[in-house]
Design a protein around this motif. Structure first.
Motif, PDB file in Angstrom:
ATOM      1  N   SER A 195      12.199  30.309  -8.397  1.00 42.28           N
ATOM      2  CA  SER A 195      11.919  29.778  -7.059  1.00 42.28           C
ATOM      3  C   SER A 195      11.691  28.273  -7.059  1.00 42.28           C
ATOM      4  CB  SER A 195      10.678  30.475  -6.476  1.00 42.28           C
ATOM      5  OG  SER A 195       9.519  30.147  -7.226  1.00 42.28           O
ATOM      6  N   ARG A 196      11.768  27.635  -8.231  1.00 40.84           N
ATOM      7  CA  ARG A 196      11.467  26.220  -8.314  1.00 40.84           C
ATOM      8  C   ARG A 196      12.447  25.505  -9.235  1.00 40.84           C
ATOM      9  NH1 ARG A 196       7.285  24.846 -12.562  1.00 40.84           N
ATOM     10  NH2 ARG A 196       9.209  25.446 -13.610  1.00 40.84           N
ATOM     11  N   THR A 197      12.823  24.287  -8.852  1.00 42.79           N
ATOM     12  CA  THR A 197      13.662  23.467  -9.731  1.00 42.79           C
ATOM     13  C   THR A 197      12.767  22.497 -10.500  1.00 42.79           C
ATOM     14  OG1 THR A 197      14.032  21.817  -7.983  1.00 42.79           O
ATOM     15  CG2 THR A 197      15.651  23.595  -8.209  1.00 42.79           C
ATOM     16  N   PHE A 198      13.128  22.260 -11.745  1.00 39.52           N
ATOM     17  CA  PHE A 198      12.381  21.360 -12.619  1.00 39.52           C
ATOM     18  C   PHE A 198      13.355  20.290 -13.095  1.00 39.52           C
ATOM     19  CE2 PHE A 198      10.612  19.701 -16.461  1.00 39.52           C
ATOM     20  CZ  PHE A 198       9.229  19.855 -16.383  1.00 39.52           C
ATOM     21  N   SER A 199      13.007  19.019 -12.902  1.00 35.49           N
ATOM     22  CA  SER A 199      13.902  17.940 -13.314  1.00 35.49           C
ATOM     23  C   SER A 199      13.118  16.807 -13.954  1.00 35.49           C
ATOM     24  CB  SER A 199      14.708  17.404 -12.119  1.00 35.49           C
ATOM     25  OG  SER A 199      13.851  16.828 -11.150  1.00 35.49           O
ATOM     26  N   VAL A 200      13.796  16.118 -14.875  1.00 34.62           N
ATOM     27  CA  VAL A 200      13.211  14.966 -15.551  1.00 34.62           C
ATOM     28  C   VAL A 200      14.230  13.845 -15.539  1.00 34.62           C
ATOM     29  CG1 VAL A 200      12.096  14.091 -17.632  1.00 34.62           C
ATOM     30  CG2 VAL A 200      11.984  16.535 -17.096  1.00 34.62           C
ATOM     31  N   ILE A 216       0.836  -1.199   0.000  1.00 31.11           N
ATOM     32  CA  ILE A 216       0.000   0.000   0.000  1.00 31.11           C
ATOM     33  C   ILE A 216       0.869   1.247   0.000  1.00 31.11           C
ATOM     34  CG2 ILE A 216      -1.652   1.330   1.375  1.00 31.11           C
ATOM     35  CD1 ILE A 216      -2.838  -1.343   2.286  1.00 31.11           C
ATOM     36  N   TYR A 217       1.963   1.226   0.808  1.00 32.47           N
ATOM     37  CA  TYR A 217       2.871   2.383   0.859  1.00 32.47           C
ATOM     38  C   TYR A 217       3.501   2.621  -0.503  1.00 32.47           C
ATOM     39  CZ  TYR A 217       6.953   5.205   1.910  1.00 32.47           C
ATOM     40  OH  TYR A 217       7.915   6.174   1.893  1.00 32.47           O
ATOM     41  N   GLN A 218       3.930   1.529  -1.174  1.00 25.67           N
ATOM     42  CA  GLN A 218       4.543   1.680  -2.492  1.00 25.67           C
ATOM     43  C   GLN A 218       3.557   2.260  -3.490  1.00 25.67           C
ATOM     44  OE1 GLN A 218       6.171  -2.108  -3.556  1.00 25.67           O
ATOM     45  NE2 GLN A 218       7.601  -2.142  -1.853  1.00 25.67           N
ATOM     46  N   GLN A 219       2.279   1.827  -3.384  1.00 28.75           N
ATOM     47  CA  GLN A 219       1.274   2.341  -4.294  1.00 28.75           C
ATOM     48  C   GLN A 219       1.061   3.841  -4.082  1.00 28.75           C
ATOM     49  OE1 GLN A 219       1.242  -0.218  -6.525  1.00 28.75           O
ATOM     50  NE2 GLN A 219      -0.897   0.300  -6.818  1.00 28.75           N
ATOM     51  N   LEU A 220       1.081   4.258  -2.789  1.00 30.71           N
ATOM     52  CA  LEU A 220       0.863   5.663  -2.484  1.00 30.71           C
ATOM     53  C   LEU A 220       2.028   6.529  -2.947  1.00 30.71           C
ATOM     54  CD1 LEU A 220      -0.679   5.402   1.103  1.00 30.71           C
ATOM     55  CD2 LEU A 220      -1.885   5.939  -1.030  1.00 30.71           C
ATOM     56  N   THR A 221       3.245   5.966  -2.959  1.00 33.20           N
ATOM     57  CA  THR A 221       4.430   6.734  -3.332  1.00 33.20           C
ATOM     58  C   THR A 221       4.881   6.453  -4.764  1.00 33.20           C
ATOM     59  OG1 THR A 221       5.865   4.998  -2.391  1.00 33.20           O
ATOM     60  CG2 THR A 221       5.242   6.828  -0.945  1.00 33.20           C
ATOM     61  N   ALA A 222       4.161   5.632  -5.496  1.00 37.82           N
ATOM     62  CA  ALA A 222       4.550   5.276  -6.857  1.00 37.82           C
ATOM     63  C   ALA A 222       4.361   6.477  -7.786  1.00 37.82           C
ATOM     64  CB  ALA A 222       3.712   4.104  -7.355  1.00 37.82           C
ATOM     65  N   PRO A 223       5.124   6.530  -8.879  1.00 37.86           N
ATOM     66  CA  PRO A 223       4.968   7.626  -9.838  1.00 37.86           C
ATOM     67  C   PRO A 223       3.537   7.693 -10.365  1.00 37.86           C
ATOM     68  CG  PRO A 223       6.966   6.373 -10.287  1.00 37.86           C
ATOM     69  CD  PRO A 223       6.192   5.594  -9.257  1.00 37.86           C
ATOM     70  N   THR A 224       3.056   8.905 -10.617  1.00 35.03           N
ATOM     71  CA  THR A 224       1.705   9.108 -11.131  1.00 35.03           C
ATOM     72  C   THR A 224       1.770   9.431 -12.614  1.00 35.03           C
ATOM     73  OG1 THR A 224       0.989   9.995  -8.986  1.00 35.03           O
ATOM     74  CG2 THR A 224      -0.390  10.481 -10.893  1.00 35.03           C
ATOM     75  N   PHE A 240       5.660  10.616 -16.130  1.00 35.27           N
ATOM     76  CA  PHE A 240       5.172  10.331 -14.789  1.00 35.27           C
ATOM     77  C   PHE A 240       5.627  11.433 -13.832  1.00 35.27           C
ATOM     78  CE2 PHE A 240       5.784   6.387 -17.040  1.00 35.27           C
ATOM     79  CZ  PHE A 240       4.639   5.652 -16.757  1.00 35.27           C
ATOM     80  N   ALA A 241       4.754  11.810 -12.883  1.00 34.13           N
ATOM     81  CA  ALA A 241       5.112  12.763 -11.841  1.00 34.13           C
ATOM     82  C   ALA A 241       5.693  12.000 -10.662  1.00 34.13           C
ATOM     83  CB  ALA A 241       3.882  13.550 -11.400  1.00 34.13           C
ATOM     84  N   MET A 242       6.901  12.373 -10.252  1.00 34.34           N
ATOM     85  CA  MET A 242       7.552  11.740  -9.111  1.00 34.34           C
ATOM     86  C   MET A 242       7.276  12.518  -7.830  1.00 34.34           C
ATOM     87  SD  MET A 242       9.060   9.179 -10.564  1.00 34.34           S
ATOM     88  CE  MET A 242      10.302   8.638  -9.378  1.00 34.34           C
ATOM     89  N   ASP A 243       7.497  13.831  -7.866  1.00 39.69           N
ATOM     90  CA  ASP A 243       7.283  14.685  -6.698  1.00 39.69           C
ATOM     91  C   ASP A 243       7.094  16.109  -7.192  1.00 39.69           C
ATOM     92  OD1 ASP A 243       7.113  15.802  -4.210  1.00 39.69           O
ATOM     93  OD2 ASP A 243       9.250  15.666  -3.747  1.00 39.69           O
ATOM     94  N   VAL A 244       5.884  16.614  -7.086  1.00 40.81           N
ATOM     95  CA  VAL A 244       5.575  17.953  -7.562  1.00 40.81           C
ATOM     96  C   VAL A 244       5.082  18.788  -6.383  1.00 40.81           C
ATOM     97  CG1 VAL A 244       4.200  19.354  -9.136  1.00 40.81           C
ATOM     98  CG2 VAL A 244       4.998  17.090  -9.849  1.00 40.81           C
ATOM     99  N   SER A 245       5.818  19.845  -6.057  1.00 41.11           N
ATOM    100  CA  SER A 245       5.448  20.724  -4.952  1.00 41.11           C
ATOM    101  C   SER A 245       5.736  22.166  -5.364  1.00 41.11           C
ATOM    102  CB  SER A 245       6.230  20.364  -3.689  1.00 41.11           C
ATOM    103  OG  SER A 245       7.625  20.532  -3.891  1.00 41.11           O
ATOM    104  N   GLY A 246       5.609  23.092  -4.409  1.00 39.87           N
ATOM    105  CA  GLY A 246       5.831  24.492  -4.742  1.00 39.87           C
ATOM    106  C   GLY A 246       7.259  24.807  -5.098  1.00 39.87           C
ATOM    107  N   SER A 247       8.219  24.068  -4.521  1.00 36.54           N
ATOM    108  CA  SER A 247       9.629  24.382  -4.743  1.00 36.54           C
ATOM    109  C   SER A 247      10.311  23.477  -5.756  1.00 36.54           C
ATOM    110  CB  SER A 247      10.394  24.295  -3.414  1.00 36.54           C
ATOM    111  OG  SER A 247      10.294  22.985  -2.877  1.00 36.54           O
ATOM    112  N   SER A 248       9.668  22.396  -6.144  1.00 39.43           N
ATOM    113  CA  SER A 248      10.298  21.482  -7.101  1.00 39.43           C
ATOM    114  C   SER A 248       9.247  20.726  -7.893  1.00 39.43           C
ATOM    115  CB  SER A 248      11.215  20.487  -6.374  1.00 39.43           C
ATOM    116  OG  SER A 248      10.454  19.605  -5.578  1.00 39.43           O
TER     117      SER A 248
END
Length: 320
Positions: A166-171, A103-111, A140-148
């Motif tokens: 104010s934000r870093t963008f990475s792929v 369940i944890y992996q599903q919640l943290t898996a890429p979207t 896929f989105a790995m981690d999208v927040s205000g700063s990254s």
């Protein structure tokens, strides 16, 4: 009355223990077991998989034993020795822990943000940046927040990233990472190679296996594969990287193997050929209108024909 601590587990008990032991850690393979104990064990595991309270192993066993004995008027009463009972309770704890991990992996898996199939697709990200996906690609989105904003690419895409200091963008791909503040670039991940071309702005390109990075200026490209330690920067023409956006394939002294790899990505196919053919180089361009015409034109250039060997599978054979 006999002392329960001295009871020797029968063959069926030992067989259950062996089945559970051999299935670890992928206990899901036992979901469809015909054994009543194991099947009720999984039924209980599913019913408690979302609980957050501390696990009471005695309660687990009592519930399982009750369900087994009450499941049918004709059901056989199953009794296990204390030793096997402790083993089964431990197995229940393991399975519930594995479910929690899943369940944890599903919640943290890429979207999945967007994907393309037979044609290119353009998607707009939450920050307004635009991404054009080459056919049979996915983002896929790995981690999208205000700063990254961290994404992962499978296939190939053209990125137009809005500038935001104010934000870093990475792929990421399987082998590389691109970090930007605001720019336009092409990134691919096919043929066991990650390739980037910078159209505007500035990027940092990192080999994930060595964590070595290079800085790219507009008009420069770099590639990373499984053996790359430090990426090299090359000044190159734009057309071979942006060609697919114009629905064509442009190659300049490009190995046939690389051309085949690109066609495999673009049309979701596989191509086989003799090693000698794959090492030749090609220069020119081919419209990517449809697969049949592409293979026909390329066959004329290479002096041979492509034959279909299976679903989405082809082989190239030179003319005799």
């Amino acid at each position: 009355m006999a002392n329960n601590q001295n009871i020797t587990p029968d063959d069926q008990d030992l067989n259950r223990a062996r089945i559970i032991g051999e299935a670890l850690p992928d206990l899901a393979v036992l979901e469809n077991t015909s054994d009543p104990l194991l099947s009720h064990l999984f039924a209980y595991k599913r019913s408690v998989s979302t609980q957050v309270e501390p696990l009471n192993s005695e309660a687990v066993w009592d519930s399982i034993q009750y369900k087994i004995n009450a499941s049918s008027d004709s059901a056989r009463i199953i009794y296990l020795s204390p030793a096997i009972r402790r083993y089964v309770m431990a197995a229940a704890v393991v399975m519930i822990a594995l479910v929690g991990s899943f369940i944890y992996q599903q919640l943290t898996a890429p979207t999945l943000v967007g994907e393309s199939f037979a044609s290119s697709e353009t998607i707009t990200l939450p920050d307004g940046s635009a991404v054009t996906l080459r056919p049979y690609s996915a983002l896929f989105a790995m981690d999208v927040s205000g700063s990254s904003a961290e994404y992962k690419l499978s296939g190939e895409a053209y990125f137009e990233v809005l500038h935001d200091p104010s934000r870093t963008f990475s792929v990421r791909t399987d082998q590389s990472e691109v970090r930007v503040l605001g720019t336009s670039f092409i990134l691919s991940d096919w043929g066991n190679t990650s390739n980037v071309y910078l159209q505007e702005g500035r990027i940092q390109y990192t080999a994930l296996n060595s964590q070595q990075s290079v800085q790219l200026e507009p008009g420069q490209s770099s590639l990373i594969n499984e053996t790359t330690a430090t990426p090299e920067v090359t000044t190159t023409e734009e057309a071979p990287f942006t060609d697919w956006l114009n629905n064509e394939l442009v190659f300049q002294n490009k190995p046939v193997q690389s051309v085949f790899n690109e066609l495999e990505q673009h049309f979701n196919i596989s191509i086989e050929a003799q090693p000698a053919i794959l090492q030749e180089t090609l220069s020119g361009s081919i419209p990517l209108d449809n697969l049949e015409s592409v293979l026909s034109d390329l066959g004329l250039v290479l002096g041979g024909t492509f034959s279909e060997t299976g679903q989405n599978s082809y082989v190239f054979k030179p003319n005799s």
